[in-house]
Design a protein around this motif. Structure first.
Motif, PDB file in Angstrom:
ATOM      1  N   TYR A  56       0.831  -1.204   0.000  1.00 45.65           N
ATOM      2  CA  TYR A  56       0.000   0.000   0.000  1.00 45.65           C
ATOM      3  C   TYR A  56       0.867   1.256   0.000  1.00 45.65           C
ATOM      4  CZ  TYR A  56      -4.509  -2.215   1.186  1.00 45.65           C
ATOM      5  OH  TYR A  56      -5.681  -2.933   1.174  1.00 45.65           O
ATOM      6  N   LEU A  57       0.383   2.278  -0.702  1.00 44.82           N
ATOM      7  CA  LEU A  57       0.932   3.613  -0.538  1.00 44.82           C
ATOM      8  C   LEU A  57       0.668   4.095   0.885  1.00 44.82           C
ATOM      9  CD1 LEU A  57      -0.313   5.414  -3.766  1.00 44.82           C
ATOM     10  CD2 LEU A  57       2.066   4.981  -3.172  1.00 44.82           C
ATOM     11  N   PRO A  58       1.482   5.028   1.401  1.00 49.03           N
ATOM     12  CA  PRO A  58       1.168   5.614   2.708  1.00 49.03           C
ATOM     13  C   PRO A  58      -0.255   6.179   2.719  1.00 49.03           C
ATOM     14  CG  PRO A  58       3.370   6.258   2.017  1.00 49.03           C
ATOM     15  CD  PRO A  58       2.758   5.527   0.848  1.00 49.03           C
ATOM     16  N   LYS A  59      -0.962   5.961   3.812  1.00 43.81           N
ATOM     17  CA  LYS A  59      -2.340   6.399   4.044  1.00 43.81           C
ATOM     18  C   LYS A  59      -3.382   5.568   3.288  1.00 43.81           C
ATOM     19  CE  LYS A  59      -1.109  11.177   5.163  1.00 43.81           C
ATOM     20  NZ  LYS A  59      -1.373  12.619   4.895  1.00 43.81           N
ATOM     21  N   HIS A  60      -2.952   4.565   2.514  1.00 49.70           N
ATOM     22  CA  HIS A  60      -3.890   3.643   1.881  1.00 49.70           C
ATOM     23  C   HIS A  60      -3.943   2.369   2.727  1.00 49.70           C
ATOM     24  CE1 HIS A  60      -4.524   5.538  -2.227  1.00 49.70           C
ATOM     25  NE2 HIS A  60      -3.740   6.387  -1.578  1.00 49.70           N
ATOM     26  N   HIS A  61      -5.100   1.708   2.749  1.00 51.03           N
ATOM     27  CA  HIS A  61      -5.287   0.618   3.696  1.00 51.03           C
ATOM     28  C   HIS A  61      -6.434  -0.284   3.254  1.00 51.03           C
ATOM     29  CE1 HIS A  61      -8.785   2.950   5.023  1.00 51.03           C
ATOM     30  NE2 HIS A  61      -7.978   4.005   5.069  1.00 51.03           N
ATOM     31  N   ASP A  62      -6.651  -1.354   4.003  1.00 53.61           N
ATOM     32  CA  ASP A  62      -7.755  -2.267   3.738  1.00 53.61           C
ATOM     33  C   ASP A  62      -9.098  -1.557   3.931  1.00 53.61           C
ATOM     34  OD1 ASP A  62      -5.990  -4.299   3.252  1.00 53.61           O
ATOM     35  OD2 ASP A  62      -6.426  -5.428   5.086  1.00 53.61           O
ATOM     36  N   TYR A  63     -10.103  -2.120   3.291  1.00 49.68           N
ATOM     37  CA  TYR A  63     -11.484  -1.636   3.462  1.00 49.68           C
ATOM     38  C   TYR A  63     -11.850  -1.666   4.943  1.00 49.68           C
ATOM     39  CZ  TYR A  63     -16.587  -1.541   2.959  1.00 49.68           C
ATOM     40  OH  TYR A  63     -17.919  -1.222   3.054  1.00 49.68           O
ATOM     41  N   ASP A  64     -12.416  -0.558   5.437  1.00 53.16           N
ATOM     42  CA  ASP A  64     -12.677  -0.464   6.880  1.00 53.16           C
ATOM     43  C   ASP A  64     -14.149  -0.196   7.218  1.00 53.16           C
ATOM     44  OD1 ASP A  64     -12.988   2.150   6.124  1.00 53.16           O
ATOM     45  OD2 ASP A  64     -11.352   2.947   7.347  1.00 53.16           O
ATOM     46  N   HIS A  65     -15.051  -0.385   6.237  1.00 48.19           N
ATOM     47  CA  HIS A  65     -16.499  -0.289   6.466  1.00 48.19           C
ATOM     48  C   HIS A  65     -16.986   1.130   6.787  1.00 48.19           C
ATOM     49  CE1 HIS A  65     -16.673  -4.703   6.562  1.00 48.19           C
ATOM     50  NE2 HIS A  65     -15.564  -4.627   7.263  1.00 48.19           N
ATOM     51  N   THR A  66     -16.172   2.145   6.563  1.00 44.53           N
ATOM     52  CA  THR A  66     -16.569   3.520   6.863  1.00 44.53           C
ATOM     53  C   THR A  66     -17.615   4.023   5.873  1.00 44.53           C
ATOM     54  OG1 THR A  66     -14.375   3.995   7.746  1.00 44.53           O
ATOM     55  CG2 THR A  66     -15.753   5.883   7.183  1.00 44.53           C
ATOM     56  N   PHE A  67     -18.679   4.606   6.393  1.00 44.74           N
ATOM     57  CA  PHE A  67     -19.702   5.256   5.567  1.00 44.74           C
ATOM     58  C   PHE A  67     -19.217   6.681   5.305  1.00 44.74           C
ATOM     59  CE2 PHE A  67     -23.745   7.468   4.783  1.00 44.74           C
ATOM     60  CZ  PHE A  67     -24.363   6.590   3.895  1.00 44.74           C
ATOM     61  N   LYS A  68     -18.824   6.991   4.070  1.00 49.61           N
ATOM     62  CA  LYS A  68     -18.071   8.215   3.789  1.00 49.61           C
ATOM     63  C   LYS A  68     -18.915   9.392   3.310  1.00 49.61           C
ATOM     64  CE  LYS A  68     -13.908   5.590   2.745  1.00 49.61           C
ATOM     65  NZ  LYS A  68     -12.917   5.214   1.718  1.00 49.61           N
ATOM     66  N   TYR A  69     -20.197   9.190   3.117  1.00 53.75           N
ATOM     67  CA  TYR A  69     -21.035  10.312   2.683  1.00 53.75           C
ATOM     68  C   TYR A  69     -21.134  11.346   3.805  1.00 53.75           C
ATOM     69  CZ  TYR A  69     -24.862  12.881   0.568  1.00 53.75           C
ATOM     70  OH  TYR A  69     -25.619  13.871   0.012  1.00 53.75           O
ATOM     71  N   PRO A  70     -21.013  12.650   3.515  1.00 57.45           N
ATOM     72  CA  PRO A  70     -20.901  13.301   2.197  1.00 57.45           C
ATOM     73  C   PRO A  70     -19.473  13.504   1.711  1.00 57.45           C
ATOM     74  CG  PRO A  70     -21.204  14.977   3.864  1.00 57.45           C
ATOM     75  CD  PRO A  70     -21.185  13.653   4.591  1.00 57.45           C
ATOM     76  N   TYR A  71     -18.488  12.927   2.431  1.00 57.87           N
ATOM     77  CA  TYR A  71     -17.078  13.133   2.055  1.00 57.87           C
ATOM     78  C   TYR A  71     -16.659  12.087   1.030  1.00 57.87           C
ATOM     79  CZ  TYR A  71     -17.721  15.673   6.374  1.00 57.87           C
ATOM     80  OH  TYR A  71     -18.219  16.495   7.351  1.00 57.87           O
ATOM     81  N   CYS A  72     -17.320  12.122  -0.116  1.00 59.16           N
ATOM     82  CA  CYS A  72     -17.081  11.122  -1.160  1.00 59.16           C
ATOM     83  C   CYS A  72     -17.300  11.781  -2.512  1.00 59.16           C
ATOM     84  CB  CYS A  72     -18.026   9.926  -0.979  1.00 59.16           C
ATOM     85  SG  CYS A  72     -19.778  10.369  -1.101  1.00 59.16           S
ATOM     86  N   SER A  73     -17.294  11.006  -3.576  1.00 65.67           N
ATOM     87  CA  SER A  73     -17.422  11.555  -4.936  1.00 65.67           C
ATOM     88  C   SER A  73     -18.866  11.642  -5.405  1.00 65.67           C
ATOM     89  CB  SER A  73     -16.625  10.681  -5.912  1.00 65.67           C
ATOM     90  OG  SER A  73     -15.260  10.719  -5.590  1.00 65.67           O
ATOM     91  N   ALA A  74     -19.807  11.185  -4.573  1.00 63.12           N
ATOM     92  CA  ALA A  74     -21.227  11.207  -4.930  1.00 63.12           C
ATOM     93  C   ALA A  74     -21.952  12.310  -4.179  1.00 63.12           C
ATOM     94  CB  ALA A  74     -21.874   9.868  -4.620  1.00 63.12           C
ATOM     95  N   MET A  75     -22.963  12.882  -4.819  1.00 60.04           N
ATOM     96  CA  MET A  75     -23.805  13.888  -4.171  1.00 60.04           C
ATOM     97  C   MET A  75     -25.159  13.311  -3.768  1.00 60.04           C
ATOM     98  SD  MET A  75     -22.846  17.080  -6.681  1.00 60.04           S
ATOM     99  CE  MET A  75     -23.569  18.378  -5.666  1.00 60.04           C
ATOM    100  N   SER A  76     -25.574  12.236  -4.427  1.00 56.97           N
ATOM    101  CA  SER A  76     -26.831  11.565  -4.112  1.00 56.97           C
ATOM    102  C   SER A  76     -26.603  10.593  -2.956  1.00 56.97           C
ATOM    103  CB  SER A  76     -27.348  10.805  -5.336  1.00 56.97           C
ATOM    104  OG  SER A  76     -28.371   9.896  -4.962  1.00 56.97           O
ATOM    105  N   LYS A  77     -27.186  10.887  -1.810  1.00 54.98           N
ATOM    106  CA  LYS A  77     -27.013  10.008  -0.651  1.00 54.98           C
ATOM    107  C   LYS A  77     -27.644   8.644  -0.902  1.00 54.98           C
ATOM    108  CE  LYS A  77     -27.481   9.776   4.369  1.00 54.98           C
ATOM    109  NZ  LYS A  77     -27.957  10.479   5.593  1.00 54.98           N
ATOM    110  N   ALA A  78     -28.790   8.618  -1.568  1.00 55.01           N
ATOM    111  CA  ALA A  78     -29.470   7.342  -1.822  1.00 55.01           C
ATOM    112  C   ALA A  78     -28.611   6.432  -2.695  1.00 55.01           C
ATOM    113  CB  ALA A  78     -30.816   7.595  -2.487  1.00 55.01           C
TER     114      ALA A  78
END
Length: 321
Positions: free
Chosen positions: A194-216
């Motif tokens: 892994y690159l620094p700060k990259h890691h395994d999937y951790d189940h975090t719900f990232k909305y609204p800090y993600c690339s999508a604007m539609s929460k649904a």
């Protein structure tokens, strides 16, 4: 059919996915595998429309998977198209060259292009009912799509590149640091790390800090990742970032080789890929139209109702005229 008649608003999305889209697709969408020349088994889905106008081939992005595009596939089919999507090596149910489901690794970016061509030759062309092929490519898949159009200029008739990864946003990483990362990536002990700060999937719900604007829509895709471990790609390896950084020069150098009309969909609030590189690409390609969506994040198809409706309407206007 008018696209506005089938468009699903954000407030209705969860129920429409459960009660309309998935039941409609059940029995129509088919899963399959093929083995590429490197011996990797790659997973794909296809939905053959008996009244096919053309076949649309989807090239998905970094850390994405086939069911992220369920809504898109539904719209394409309802508008009269057959649809094909392959999960790129290291994604979804396709074989990986690293342990676990979280790391994204590729030894050469060109291998994505090679796989994509084998998918078209082995699956798409034999299964399509017409000879008309259209490309729909997003993000990393847009980088793959751009390279594909440069190397195989006569396979597709039309192409939509949506937020394509012509060049990654590298934030405050200096050229010196990028060069060091690239050098380290060739060492066996680093290439699949892994690159620094990259890691395994951790189940975090990232909305609204993600690339999508539609929460649904984000919630549906998050639930898919929670449901299926194969969908949990999450972090870049040293080798992947090296290839992602180096591919930009190749794409821009050869953009003039693209012979078909291309529409490039650009998101004004994109923080993942660089808008100026997209603009240079469009200037270098022979017949490229750039459409900018003001107020949209990277995933234009997961933006606001108004943006999504405008986005798909422009795509269908282009494919059908």
């Amino acid at each position: 059919m008018n696209f506005k008649d089938i468009f699903i608003e954000d407030k209705d999305f969860a129920n429409a996915m459960k009660d309309t889209i998935l039941p409609f697709m059940n029995g129509k969408i088919q899963d399959g595998y093929f083995v590429n020349t490197d011996g990797l088994k790659l997973h794909y889905q296809m939905m053959i429309n008996p009244a096919e106008k053309a076949s649309i081939v989807i090239s998905h992005g970094y850390c994405e998977f086939s069911t992220k595009f369920t809504e898109t596939i539904y719209y394409f089919y309802k508008m009269g198209y057959s649809v094909f999507i392959v999960e790129h090596r290291g994604h979804g149910f396709s074989d990986r060259q690293v342990d676990g489901f979280s790391k994204v690794y590729v030894d050469r970016f060109e291998n994505y292009v090679k796989d994509f061509n084998q998918f078209i030759e082995k699956i798409v062309i034999p299964e399509s009912r017409t000879k008309h092929l259209y490309l729909f490519a997003h993000s990393m898949g847009g980088g793959i799509g751009a390279m594909y159009l440069e190397k195989y200029p006569k396979v597709f008739e039309k192409a939509v590149l949506t937020s394509p990864m012509i060049r990654l946003v590298t934030h405050n990483i200096s050229n010196f640091v990028a060069a060091i990362v690239c050098i380290l990536s060739y060492l066996p002990m680093f290439s699949k790390r892994y690159l620094p700060k990259h890691h395994d999937y951790d189940h975090t719900f990232k909305y609204p800090y993600c690339s999508a604007m539609s929460k649904a829509r984000y919630t549906y895709q998050y639930n898919e990742r929670e449901r299926e471990p194969h969908y949990r790609t999450n972090g870049a390896t040293f080798a992947w970032i090296r290839e992602a950084l180096n591919v930009s020069k190749k794409i821009l150098k050869n953009a003039h080789l693209i012979e078909i009309p291309v529409i490039l969909m650009q998101a004004s609030k994109d923080t993942l890929v660089m808008g100026d590189a997209q603009e240079r690409f469009c200037q270098k390609a022979k017949n490229c139209k750039l459409i900018r969506f003001e107020g949209s994040k990277h995933e234009i198809f997961n933006a606001t109702d108004e943006i999504i409706q405008d986005y798909y309407s422009k795509i269908f206007d282009y494919y059908e005229n």
